[in-house]
Design an enzyme around this catalytic site. Structure first.
Site, short mmCIF file in Angstrom:
data_model
loop_
_atom_site.label_atom_id
_atom_site.label_comp_id
_atom_site.label_asym_id
_atom_site.label_seq_id
_atom_site.Cartn_x
_atom_site.Cartn_y
_atom_site.Cartn_z
N LYS A 54 0.83 -1.21 0.00
CA LYS A 54 0.00 0.00 0.00
C LYS A 54 0.87 1.25 0.00
O LYS A 54 0.54 2.24 -0.67
CB LYS A 54 -0.94 -0.03 1.20
CG LYS A 54 -2.03 -1.09 1.06
CD LYS A 54 -2.71 -1.43 2.37
CE LYS A 54 -3.70 -2.58 2.17
NZ LYS A 54 -4.27 -3.09 3.43
N GLN A 98 -4.79 -1.92 9.75
CA GLN A 98 -4.52 -3.20 9.11
C GLN A 98 -5.07 -4.33 9.97
O GLN A 98 -4.71 -4.48 11.13
CB GLN A 98 -3.01 -3.38 8.90
CG GLN A 98 -2.63 -4.64 8.15
CD GLN A 98 -3.14 -4.65 6.72
OE1 GLN A 98 -3.06 -3.65 6.01
NE2 GLN A 98 -3.66 -5.78 6.29
N ASP A 121 -11.19 2.84 4.38
CA ASP A 121 -11.37 1.41 4.16
C ASP A 121 -12.84 1.02 4.30
O ASP A 121 -13.20 -0.14 4.10
CB ASP A 121 -10.52 0.59 5.13
CG ASP A 121 -10.07 -0.73 4.53
OD1 ASP A 121 -10.04 -0.85 3.29
OD2 ASP A 121 -9.76 -1.66 5.30
#
Length: 289
Positions: A54, A98, A121
């Site tokens: 990323k 994450q 996200d």
């Protein structure tokens, strides 16, 4: 019949070029580039690899990436403080936690700390809740399911009235993609480990999204001829011919499925590149707001 391969890498490259242009416009207007803050807890190799991927993708399109890396021994308060620090940082437009987090951390409490306007996200409970409500619009939608929807669009299929089967019910993929397909007027069946005669249910579907985490589970005789098959799985399996000793395969038996499906994604090179691309697109969207 041989399936048309939906090339996630090509779609991602095209979209990332557009994102790069948008990031440059934001930098010109705001005097700074869009910023993504990543919180990584623990030393899981796969999570660390995803974060590096990323970060490299951010560099390619002109987005600043900052990481808050905490040990597996980090406390609940320390992880939540890392999220709050990014919330307060005006140079950070989007926040990614994450997953998975260590078992000692309350995941829901951490995700609840993410500012809704920085939830790039799309996994804050409020954004997921809005996704499931008629007449409500989430600020952001989850990256992987949004990428899946883009790939389905690449097949040129009108989802209205079509029958879709989603294999998997995770909060990250299975639940949101089922909601997004429903919002596109498909008739959706969510399947899981306790679905009776899963093959028969899947065989009815015009669109199959496999996100169950079982290597090559979906076979050719599970598929309706001409179906659109999107493989979200990424499973490491032993391979003595590989330098690493393993290779990645999806949840769909690709070689079998390509002889039945009308459209099919590959693993790797299908959904994976789109996940990162949609995260970048959401970060740009947050910076443009």
């Amino acid at each position: 019949m041989t399936a048309a391969i939906i090339d996630g890498r090509a779609v991602a490259r095209r979209m990332q070029s557009e994102i790069g242009t948008g990031a440059a416009e934001v930098a010109s207007r705001l005097g700074r580039v869009p910023g993504l803050g990543v919180v990584l807890v623990g030393d899981d190799p796969a999570s660390a690899m995803y974060v590096r991927m990323k970060q490299r993708a951010c560099e390619r399109v002109g987005i600043q990436s900052a990481a808050s890396i905490l040990p597996a021994s980090a406390t609940q308060a320390e992880v939540e403080d890392a999220v709050r620090a990014f919330n307060e940082d005006i140079a950070i437009d989007g926040i990614l936690v994450q997953l998975p987090l260590p078992s000692s951390i309350n995941e829901e409490a951490v995700l609840n700390e993410i500012s809704l306007i920085k939830d790039v996200d799309g996994i804050h409970p409020v954004n997921l809740g809005f996704l499931g409500m008629r007449g409500r619009e989430p600020t952001f939608t989850p990256a992987t399911p949004t990428g899946v929807m883009h790939l389905i669009a690449e097949s040129g299929i009108d989802l209205s009235g079509k029958e879709a089967v989603v294999i998997g019910r995770s909060n990250i993929v299975g639940l949101p993609i089922a909601l997004m397909l429903t919002n596109a007027d498909a008739t959706v069946t969510r399947c899981h480990s306790r679905t009776i005669d899963l093959a028969a249910v899947t065989r009815r579907a015009d669109i199959v999204v496999a996100a169950v985490g079982q290597p090559e589970m979906v076979k050719a005789d599970w598929l309706k001829p001409g179906a659109v098959v999107i493989d979200v799985g990424s499973n490491a399996v032993p391979d003595s011919e590989s330098d690493k000793g393993y290779r990645y395969v999806g949840d769909v038996d690709f070689e079998q499925a390509r002889e039945v499906a009308g459209w099919l994604t590959k693993v790797p090179g299908g959904v994976g590149p789109m996940t990162i691309t949609m995260l970048l697109a959401n970060t740009l969207k947050a910076a443009q707001a």
